[in-house]
Design a protein around this motif. Structure first.
Motif, PDB file in Angstrom:
ATOM      1  N   SER A  48      37.012  34.146  39.096  1.00 15.72           N
ATOM      2  CA  SER A  48      37.133  33.580  37.708  1.00 15.72           C
ATOM      3  C   SER A  48      38.365  34.508  37.104  1.00 15.72           C
ATOM      4  N   ASN A  49      39.258  33.889  36.390  1.00 16.59           N
ATOM      5  CA  ASN A  49      40.025  34.706  35.523  1.00 16.59           C
ATOM      6  C   ASN A  49      40.466  33.733  34.372  1.00 16.59           C
ATOM      7  N   ARG A  50      41.472  34.408  33.626  1.00 12.87           N
ATOM      8  CA  ARG A  50      41.704  33.553  32.338  1.00 12.87           C
ATOM      9  C   ARG A  50      42.661  32.432  32.632  1.00 12.87           C
ATOM     10  N   ASP A  52      45.845  32.401  34.420  1.00 13.01           N
ATOM     11  CA  ASP A  52      47.358  32.686  34.630  1.00 13.01           C
ATOM     12  C   ASP A  52      47.586  31.913  36.059  1.00 13.01           C
ATOM     13  N   THR A  70      37.971  29.155  35.380  1.00 15.11           N
ATOM     14  CA  THR A  70      38.101  30.093  33.934  1.00 15.11           C
ATOM     15  C   THR A  70      36.916  30.320  33.226  1.00 15.11           C
ATOM     16  N   ASP A  71      35.727  29.804  33.682  1.00 15.72           N
ATOM     17  CA  ASP A  71      34.808  29.796  33.163  1.00 15.72           C
ATOM     18  C   ASP A  71      33.568  30.682  33.534  1.00 15.72           C
ATOM     19  N   THR A  88      37.485  43.629  35.873  1.00 16.91           N
ATOM     20  CA  THR A  88      37.886  43.036  34.426  1.00 16.91           C
ATOM     21  C   THR A  88      38.174  44.148  33.664  1.00 16.91           C
ATOM     22  N   THR A  92      34.984  45.064  28.854  1.00 19.62           N
ATOM     23  CA  THR A  92      34.196  44.194  29.185  1.00 19.62           C
ATOM     24  C   THR A  92      33.173  44.429  30.156  1.00 19.62           C
TER      25      THR A  92
END
Length: 328
Positions: A48-50, A52, A70-71, A88, A92
């Motif tokens: 998972s990441n934002r 990109d 992304t979740d 991360t 966070t």
């Protein structure tokens, strides 16, 4: 709660029948390295990441069998996953680690565990309540050369040590939390807990702090010197140690040398496996065995205590304040 007996040995391997399914949160430079080593030792189910596009393309090409999302909540809720690896931004770490533990997952979280004792305690409490493993990514504790030095100095303790790290980059996070954490972890493991810290030099460059020299003091008049410069393109990372008997050791990137009577350095150990791979294996082994890892939440909390004290003393005029640390 995991077994409080002897820690899982560095580089411990697990049997093929005990494959752990892992989810990874964070796909930056270091996240990709963790995906690489965990994919060799476990099954990486989802990352998972934002979102990109470059990271998504990299995952599809390098690990085509691994899903992307992304979740992060989907990672926590996934019943296939037994463990979550968190790589991360530092701020966070506590929130994500607590959420993963509360969802019933074992957690590997990159260092530091948190930037405050309260943050560390929240994660440790969540691990205790969930009865799941909490493993903090202090990679150099799993370097075979430093492990050899640790074993050699059990009966001949270190009296003096100098840690030097010159590199260029990693300006996106504070130096004390991104780099000093490594040197403090090595010091705590090899020497013990300091009783005080004195700032010798703290200079800005690209950020408010990019060159740091600090002396950690210990009971018995022992002193450990740490120097970090992240504006130097020469790239150097060494540990020089002198023991109570006068033995002198030099470590750099998995290779441990000892100074002979003829003043020539001789290699006494060369690591055959990278520290990051041994670290991943140790985390997975702790899940299988139930034994606490070497870099557990308590160790991560101790690192945070020392680094927070150094950060406090980097403020103008603060180096004369009484120490809040107690030597072990």
């Amino acid at each position: 709660m995991p077994d409080s007996g002897a820690p899982v040995a560095r580089g411990t391997t697990i049997e093929q029948r005990a494959v752990t399914r892992v989810g990874v949160i964070g796909m930056g430079r270091w996240g990709r390295e963790l995906i690489r080593v965990f994919a060799r030792a476990a099954e990486v189910v989802v990352c998972s990441n934002r979102g990109d596009s470059a990271s998504i393309r990299w995952l599809a090409e390098a690990h085509p069998g691994t899903r992307h999302t992304t979740d992060v909540e989907a990672v926590f809720a996934n019943p296939e996953i037994q463990a979550v690896v968190i790589a991360t931004p530092i701020a966070t770490h506590p929130e994500l680690a607590v959420a993963a533990l509360q969802s019933g997952k074992h957690v590997f979280v990159e260092k530091p565990l948190a930037t405050s004792v309260e943050g560390c305690d929240s994660v440790i409490d969540a691990a205790d309540r969930a009865r799941r493993q909490l493993f903090v990514g202090h990679t150099f504790l799993y370097d075979a050369g430093l492990e050899h030095l640790h074993d050699r100095t059990r009966t001949d303790p270190i009296n003096e040590m100098e840690l030097v790290w010159h590199k260029f980059g990693t300006f996106e996070e504070p130096l004390v939390w991104n780099l000093l954490t490594h040197e403090v972890a090595i010091t705590l493991w090899l020497v013990g807990s300091p009783s005080g810290a004195h700032i010798e030099e703290a200079r800005p460059s690209q950020t408010s702090l990019d060159r740091l020299r600090v002396t950690l003091t210990f009971p018995g008049d022992r002193r450990i010197s740490i120097e970090i410069d992240r504006t130097d393109k020469s790239r150097e990372k060494t540990v020089m140690a002198t023991t109570a008997s006068g033995a002198r050791y030099r470590w750099s990137q998995g290779v441990l040398d000892r100074l002979g009577a003829d003043t020539a350095w001789r290699t006494v150990h060369v690591a055959s496996t990278e520290a990051l791979a041994r670290e991943a294996q140790a985390f997975l082994a702790s899940i299988v065995t139930g034994k606490r890892p070497l870099s557990d939440g308590s160790f991560g909390r101790l690192v945070t205590c020392v680094v927070a004290e150094v950060e406090r003393r980097c403020a103008p005029g603060a180096d004369q304040l009484p120490s809040t640390m107690r030597g072990s």
